[in-house]
Design a protein around this motif. Structure first.
Motif, mmCIF file in Angstrom:
data_model
loop_
_atom_site.group_PDB
_atom_site.id
_atom_site.type_symbol
_atom_site.label_atom_id
_atom_site.label_comp_id
_atom_site.label_asym_id
_atom_site.label_seq_id
_atom_site.Cartn_x
_atom_site.Cartn_y
_atom_site.Cartn_z
ATOM 1 N N HIS A 87 0.797 -1.693 0.078
ATOM 2 C CA HIS A 87 0.047 0.315 -0.383
ATOM 3 C C HIS A 87 0.312 0.870 0.252
ATOM 4 N N SER A 88 2.001 1.327 -0.599
ATOM 5 C CA SER A 88 3.014 2.271 -0.746
ATOM 6 C C SER A 88 2.328 3.147 -1.476
ATOM 7 N N HIS A 267 0.823 -4.320 6.025
ATOM 8 C CA HIS A 267 0.579 -3.477 5.068
ATOM 9 C C HIS A 267 -0.326 -4.246 4.753
ATOM 10 N N CYS A 273 -1.191 2.108 3.992
ATOM 11 C CA CYS A 273 0.372 2.380 4.408
ATOM 12 C C CYS A 273 0.580 2.639 5.921
#
Length: 882
Positions: A87-88, A267, A273
């Protein structure tokens, strides 16, 4: 007018968005499946980055059409490094060209397709952090802000005009802007600010694995600096260029891989994130990483110990490498100043280093001598990086023979006896592994956490904070914070006794045995090995074994009772022991949790200390009798009342409604305050509610004088808790004429005093309003429960103890500290016909440990088991079993 050469609006945009969202969803699920099957996160974060390259390039073509090759789509930041966790966010730069006549295309022609492209990325769920700039605009922004030049350092062309990308890259080097020296200094300032945000410790129990000290950002900062200075592309260059040894590179790479594994798992678990290792995730992560134990808390503690030891190693490597870079980036060869220190060491630009790489092998004791040198030479700023490396490489020399060497023992004790630098050097010794090697039991608690809300630091970090606090008692700049502690510390003939006791007090945590008893045994062995006298050894042992006795007595027992004070004084035994114990107790509590110390605890411990000191001066063989205590309180109260102009007849009229119990349980200043209030109170003034913001015990005190009625305690505590106040102490006295006196010591939930006058008026008004409706049931406390409480529920337990003087039954309640707890207990007392006389309220993290002094309706102790069981069942029914 410019010619519009952008592509036509994309047909069936909703269908396109759905197609790409589905592709992203399938790929995400595939990566998660691979992760759960054992594929390393290091591989998966690159696969995700490569997959997103495809998505972005496809979208770029869809929306830019013929313009796609004229611009440059660039990945920057973590995306530029090909490090994308599930989820970056993705950082992208759209680089515009600078059209010149007769070129018909202008920036306005890019606006619509670029907007469509960027909206498309948001619509499919990518949350891009984007910027759209020309080369000149990039350079101007980078010159102003080192975070932008850092981001651009990671730039990677995804698609578009390569010459445009190269035009930017060619002008980003340190010869054009941000020279290595300036960039290094900016990064050092950034890291110092980041560390300060996390209280300069990696060992908070809910750490941030990315931003916290020793986290992934510490690795990235190393990468940015070498990339800036050497145009290196990855951490392997550190090995190739000789910055790291094979062992150090392996440690760095393994630490990075472990943190990547944790971050990837975090994550996946949170579906966002999330970089904070919050309590609610630690149990599941421990299970995923293979830490299993019948006691899930122990499994979590072992998992987190691995985490903390990992970041400790990264902190150490970060320190060493940045010091090496500092020498290269900031100094020329002629800048180095070498000054001899002794036959083994020299100073290089104020950092100590060995004269010969073989020093530690030839003279193992130099592994301790170096820290003593730093104490004795205050001009030295630290240890040179190359010597830090040698210390780490020679830790194996600190074996049992080394530990038993009298000279090694003498050196260690000399370090503890220095007037300066004790905390700093013990911290260094811990960071470099020397302390754990020299004291193996201490090594077992390095990185050891306790899975609760009370102890917010690892055991080793807490221990070093205790020693720091003790040291501060000797420093003039902290005297105003702890005047009594500073005064007493000057009387301590051998401060090292306190430091040893602090070093040992929690050294047996996590052993499965009583840590105080086992710690005392370890302390005795230490003392014998270090030649400490028998008398001092006994004091250290006693302090370690009983380091909790003073805080437990102050917070859980009635320190107004002469019998309790005499028991405590007898256990302590002497004034010297009391002085040491008080200093250790204050330092210990302040090092356990930054939010734990408040004016109430300060005043309570001080009162216990001063009262016990008076007992020692009087003599243990002459304990204070109750009658004497009552007479003493009355005499001191009368003096205060005379100063206020209250004549004796009025005083006697009030005191005739009070029993002897009252004068045993209240201080003279409290009795005087109450007497004045009652003397001016008529029936029409009831219920009387008064508040004074600062009492002798450092808290606000609320005094209630009212007709006796059901639920007074339940009503009062419910109102106070609903108002967000913390109750520390409650006393209930039945006076003559069917009236009752309740007093409460309170602080704001932050531990701060109640300073605002409107707030004080509000508290009194709410209490008075509630108590005017005696028939109503107590209000339900609606305050929100802490998010952390549900992860640390405490089974409700009730214990009944006998009062030595047979006046009460002492009820001990252990339960989860939820809003409304005291009010529910008060309701149970009313339902069961129980009278409450005193309450000592203590909260330890999520755990309430409250003591109630109670009788039945006829003022008799609860002697029958059936009475106790009825009360037990009623409290559990109202409070809950967890």
């Amino acid at each position: 007018m410019s010619k519009n050469v952008s592509n036509q609006p994309v047909p069936d945009l909703p269908g396109l968005i759905k197609t790409y969202k589905d592709r992203l969803g399938r790929k995400h699920a595939e990566l998660v499946d691979w992760f759960r099957a054992g594929t390393p996160a290091a591989e998966l974060i690159r696969l995700r980055s490569d997959f997103l390259d495809e998505i972005l390039i496809d979208g770029w073509h869809h929306f830019l059409g013929p313009l796609a090759g004229r611009l440059a789509l660039i990945a920057v930041g973590g995306y530029g490094r090909r490090e994308l966790h599930p989820h970056s966010d993705i950082d992208i730069l759209v680089l515009l060209d600078t059209p010149e006549p007769p070129d018909p295309i202008t920036h306005r022609d890019y606006q619509q397709p670029l907007t469509g492209f960027l909206n498309f990325l948001w619509d499919i769920g990518l949350k891009p952090a984007q910027s759209v700039r020309t080369v000149e605009e990039c350079l101007e922004a980078a010159e102003r802000d080192q975070t932008i030049i850092t981001n651009l350092t990671e730039a990677r062309l995804l698609y578009g005009r390569e010459t445009l990308f190269e035009a930017l890259a060619s002008r980003l080097g340190p010869d054009h802007l941000w020279p290595s020296k300036e960039f290094f200094e900016a990064k050092m300032a950034e890291q110092a600010g980041r560390y300060a945000k996390y209280h300069d410790t990696a060992y908070n129990l809910e750490p941030n694995i990315k931003e916290g000290p020793g986290g992934l950002r510490d690795i990235q900062i190393i990468g940015w600096i070498i990339k800036r200075h050497y145009n290196s592309r990855n951490l392997q260059d550190l090995l190739r260029q000789g910055w790291l040894t094979e062992a150090e590179y392996t440690e760095l790479a393994q630490a990075q891989d472990f943190l990547w594994q944790v971050r990837f798992a975090l994550h996946v678990l949170t579906k966002r994130c999330e970089d904070r290792l919050l309590f609610e995730y630690q149990k599941e992560l421990a299970r995923q990483f293979g830490y299993m134990d019948p006691d899930i808390n122990l499994a979590v503690e072992r998992f987190m110990q691995r985490y903390f030891r990992t970041v400790m190693g990264l902190e150490r490597l970060n320190e060493m490498l940045l010091q090496l870079f500092k020498e290269v980036c900031l100094h020329r060869d002629e800048d180095f100043v070498f000054l001899p220190i002794n036959e083994n060491f020299q100073a290089v630009n104020s950092y100590v280093e060995v004269l010969d790489p073989g020093v530690f092998r030839k003279h193992p004791l130099a592994l301790l001598q170096i820290f003593l040198l730093l104490q004795q030479n205050t001009s030295l700023q630290g240890i040179r990086a190359s010597t830090i490396r040698l210390i780490r490489q020679h830790l194996y020399l600190i074996d049992e023979d080394f530990r038993r060497n009298p000279e090694a023992c003498r050196l260690f004790m000399t370090i503890l006896r220095q007037k300066t630098g004790i905390t700093h050097q013990l911290r260094r010794m811990n960071r470099y592994g020397v302390l754990a090697a020299y004291l193996p039991p201490f090594g077992r608690v390095v990185g050891r956490m306790q899975y609760d809300l009370f102890h917010v630091y690892t055991v080793d970090e807490h221990t070093l904070f205790v020693i720091r606090n003790l040291r501060r008692f000797s420093l003039a700049q902290y005297r105003a914070d702890h005047p009594l502690c500073s005064e007493l510390f000057e009387l301590i003939p051998k401060p090292e006794i306190l430091y040893i006791a602090a070093l040992m007090h929690d050294i047996a945590k996590g052993s499965g045995e009583d840590h105080s008893t086992l710690g005392a045994t370890i302390a005795q062995e230490f003392c014998l090995r270090h030649g400490i006298s028998a008398r001092d050894t006994e004091l250290i042992k006693w302090l370690v074994q009983h380091h909790l006795i003073m805080s437990m007595t102050a917070q859980r027992k009635d320190i107004n009772d002469p019998e309790i004070i005499h028991q405590f004084a007898t256990a302590v035994g002497s004034q010297a022991t009391l002085d040491h114990l008080y200093l250790l107790t204050v330092a210990d509590i302040r090092a356990t949790n930054p939010n734990l110390w408040n004016s109430w605890k300060d005043a309570l411990l001080k009162e216990l200390y001063l009262t016990t000191r008076w007992v020692f001066r009087r003599g243990l063989t002459k304990p204070l009798e109750q009658a004497e205590k009552i007479a003493q309180v009355k005499a001191e109260s009368r003096v205060l009342l005379h100063k206020l102009g209250i004549p004796d007849p009025i005083v006697e009229r009030v005191w005739n409604t009070l029993n002897d119990e009252y004068f045993l349980r209240y201080l003279p200043e409290e009795a005087a305050w109450h007497t004045v209030a009652i003397s001016f109170c008529g029936p029409e003034d009831l219920p009387l509610v008064l508040l004074r913001p600062v009492s002798q015990r450092g808290s606000a005190e609320i005094f209630i004088y009212a007709q006796d009625q059901d639920f007074i305690f339940a009503h009062s505590t419910a109102v106070l808790e609903q108002l967000g106040l913390t109750i520390f102490d409650a006393k209930i006295i039945t006076a003559g004429g069917g009236r009752v006196m309740n007093s409460y010591h309170i602080l704001e939930q932050t531990g701060e005093p109640i300073r605002d006058q409107m707030r004080q008026v509000q508290i009194c008004a709410k209490l008075r309003e509630c108590l005017k409706r005696p028939g109503d049931a107590p209000i339900q406390v609606q305050r929100r429960e802490s998010r952390q409480i549900k992860h640390f529920t405490v089974p409700t337990q009730l214990y009944f103890h006998e009062d030595p003087q047979d006046r009460y039954t002492i009820l001990e309640l252990v339960a989860t500290d939820r809003p409304g707890l005291l009010s529910k207990v008060g309701r149970a007392f009313t339902r069961c016909g129980i009278r409450l006389y005193n309450a000592k309220i203590s909260t330890i993290g999520s755990r309430a440990e409250d003591i109630f002094y109670i009788t039945d309706a006829e003022d008799r102790p609860l002697r029958q088991e059936s009475q106790r069981q009825i009360l037990r069942d009623c409290i559990v029914a109202l409070v809950g079993s967890h």
